[in-house]
Design an enzyme around this catalytic site. Structure first.
Site, PDB file in Angstrom:
ATOM      1  N   GLY A   1      38.297 109.702   0.857  1.00  0.00           N
ATOM      2  CA  GLY A   1      36.937 109.272   1.167  1.00  0.00           C
ATOM      3  C   GLY A   1      36.159 110.366   1.874  1.00  0.00           C
ATOM      4  O   GLY A   1      34.976 110.600   1.589  1.00  0.00           O
TER       5      GLY A   1
ATOM      6  N   ASN B   1      35.933 102.656  -0.852  1.00  0.00           N
ATOM      7  CA  ASN B   1      37.124 103.506  -0.794  1.00  0.00           C
ATOM      8  C   ASN B   1      38.132 103.049   0.265  1.00  0.00           C
ATOM      9  O   ASN B   1      39.339 103.223   0.087  1.00  0.00           O
ATOM     10  CB  ASN B   1      36.687 104.945  -0.498  1.00  0.00           C
ATOM     11  CG  ASN B   1      37.830 105.848  -0.124  1.00  0.00           C
ATOM     12  OD1 ASN B   1      38.552 106.344  -0.974  1.00  0.00           O
ATOM     13  ND2 ASN B   1      38.014 106.083   1.171  1.00  0.00           N
TER      14      ASN B   1
ATOM     15  N   TYR C   1      55.028  86.657   2.252  1.00  0.00           N
ATOM     16  CA  TYR C   1      54.317  87.930   2.258  1.00  0.00           C
ATOM     17  C   TYR C   1      55.250  89.114   2.046  1.00  0.00           C
ATOM     18  O   TYR C   1      56.276  89.256   2.714  1.00  0.00           O
ATOM     19  CB  TYR C   1      53.578  88.098   3.585  1.00  0.00           C
ATOM     20  CG  TYR C   1      52.799  89.392   3.704  1.00  0.00           C
ATOM     21  CD1 TYR C   1      51.594  89.559   3.038  1.00  0.00           C
ATOM     22  CD2 TYR C   1      53.270  90.446   4.489  1.00  0.00           C
ATOM     23  CE1 TYR C   1      50.863  90.741   3.151  1.00  0.00           C
ATOM     24  CE2 TYR C   1      52.553  91.634   4.614  1.00  0.00           C
ATOM     25  CZ  TYR C   1      51.356  91.769   3.930  1.00  0.00           C
ATOM     26  OH  TYR C   1      50.637  92.932   4.036  1.00  0.00           O
TER      27      TYR C   1
ATOM     28  N   ASP D   1      34.223  97.366  10.091  1.00  0.00           N
ATOM     29  CA  ASP D   1      35.589  96.839  10.000  1.00  0.00           C
ATOM     30  C   ASP D   1      35.594  95.847   8.847  1.00  0.00           C
ATOM     31  O   ASP D   1      35.080  94.734   8.962  1.00  0.00           O
ATOM     32  CB  ASP D   1      35.979  96.159  11.313  1.00  0.00           C
ATOM     33  CG  ASP D   1      37.367  95.533  11.261  1.00  0.00           C
ATOM     34  OD1 ASP D   1      38.021  95.605  10.196  1.00  0.00           O
ATOM     35  OD2 ASP D   1      37.788  94.952  12.283  1.00  0.00           O
ATOM     36  N   LEU D   2      36.185  96.247   7.733  1.00  0.00           N
ATOM     37  CA  LEU D   2      36.140  95.415   6.533  1.00  0.00           C
ATOM     38  C   LEU D   2      37.031  94.174   6.615  1.00  0.00           C
ATOM     39  O   LEU D   2      36.969  93.320   5.729  1.00  0.00           O
ATOM     40  CB  LEU D   2      36.524  96.255   5.307  1.00  0.00           C
ATOM     41  CG  LEU D   2      35.422  97.193   4.823  1.00  0.00           C
ATOM     42  CD1 LEU D   2      35.992  98.243   3.882  1.00  0.00           C
ATOM     43  CD2 LEU D   2      34.302  96.416   4.136  1.00  0.00           C
TER      44      LEU D   2
END
Length: 324
Positions: A40, A113, A189, A86-87
């Site tokens: 990125g 990205n 998970y 903060d995604l």
């Protein structure tokens, strides 16, 4: 742009940006995940030489400042804006978009990205599993909220673009597990499975975004290739990569898996997806080595039914629907 232009495995981001410098000029570009030693950052660095504006994002102000300073040392004229994002947090995404909207300029290219790869199971503040939230749901919401900015960049001769950085890892497993997405369960998970599902979701989202926008936005996904980046030095990821044989016991890349790309080579495909005008009539395409490689996409990651279902499920998760 000459149709004779060819790219290969070793083409660098610098070379692609130089080839498409006229396409980059005057454009406003936003790139998520721009820490130094990542693709990125390299994408931002080469685009900043020509673009009108490059917005770089990350969750660390210190790392963002370092990225900006490093780019400006090489490109003093670069117009760089920093944006905390903060995604994994819907609130952070909304706050970031509010800040972006204070700038009246349109957005020509959005490059999704950033990724949180191979993290331990945790739930976000919005109740989602962190890896799928950061790598798929967050970018989906971010893209949705930025759609008006993107649409404003459209002209009779230019279609705005959204780029999703996926991975060859999209082909692992059987694709998106909708139960894991909507009802995360720590007992079920597995880091590598969540990673593969997120990368599959990136490809499906690009396909469906291109379809639903009906020519108003062109979306693409890509495989940057095998690159030794900061992801491979993440303590959470190292044991996974070693178990898979991607890294050797000493933590170095396994040369038996073939030639590894440098970071400049790895970022090349992102730049091509963002600016190659030859992609104008190929919305939803998947790229590898800076060229279209739809044949490399696993069936579960190119299935239109999966793409439509994922879109609908994700809209429910964010509580909003796209408008074009």
């Amino acid at each position: 742009m000459s149709t004779e232009l060819t790219f290969t495995y070793t083409t660098t981001a610098e070379e692609v940006a130089t080839a498409f410098s006229e396409e980059i000029k005057g454009k406003n570009v936003l790139i998520t995940g721009t820490s130094i030693n990542g693709i990125g950052f390299e994408t931002a660095r080469v685009i900043a030489k020509y673009a009108k504006l490059v917005v770089i994002t990350g969750y660390s102000e210190e790392r963002l400042k370092l990225s900006e300073e490093t780019i400006k040392k090489e490109v003093p004229q670069a117009n760089i804006h920093r944006l905390i994002l903060d995604l994994s947090s819907f609130a952070s995404i909304r706050k970031a978009v509010e800040l972006i909207n204070t700038n009246p300029e349109p957005l020509h290219v959005l490059i999704n990205n950033a990724a949180a790869s191979f993290v331990d199971f945790t739930l976000t503040e919005d109740g989602l599993e962190t890896q799928l939230a950061t790598d798929h749901v967050g970018p989906f919401l971010f893209t949705k909220l930025l759609a008006p900015k993107l649409l404003a960049a459209g002209t009779p001769t230019y279609t705005p673009r959204v780029v999703f950085v996926s991975s060859e890892g999209h082909s692992f497993g059987t694709g998106v597990d909708f139960d894991a997405l909507t009802k995360p369960d720590p007992a079920k998970y597995v880091k590598i499975n969540a990673y593969a599902q997120a990368k599959s979701a990136n490809i499906l989202t690009a396909i469906e975004l291109s379809k639903r926008s009906k020519g108003k936005i062109n979306a693409y996904s890509l495989n940057p290739g095998g690159i030794f980046t900061n992801i491979h030095q993440n303590p959470n990821a190292i044991p996974v990569f070693k178990a898979m044989g991607i890294l050797l016991p000493d933590g170095k890349p396994n040369p038996e898996l073939g030639q590894w790309k440098t970071i400049p080579e790895g970022a090349a495909t992102t730049v091509a997806a963002a600016f190659d005008p030859r992609l104008n009539d190929k919305p939803g395409a998947y790229l590898e080595n800076s060229v279209v490689a739809n044949e490399k996409v696993a069936a579960h990651s190119s299935d239109p039914a999966n793409a439509e279902k994922l879109w609908n499920v994700t809209e429910k998760l964010i509580g909003e629907t796209f408008a074009f």
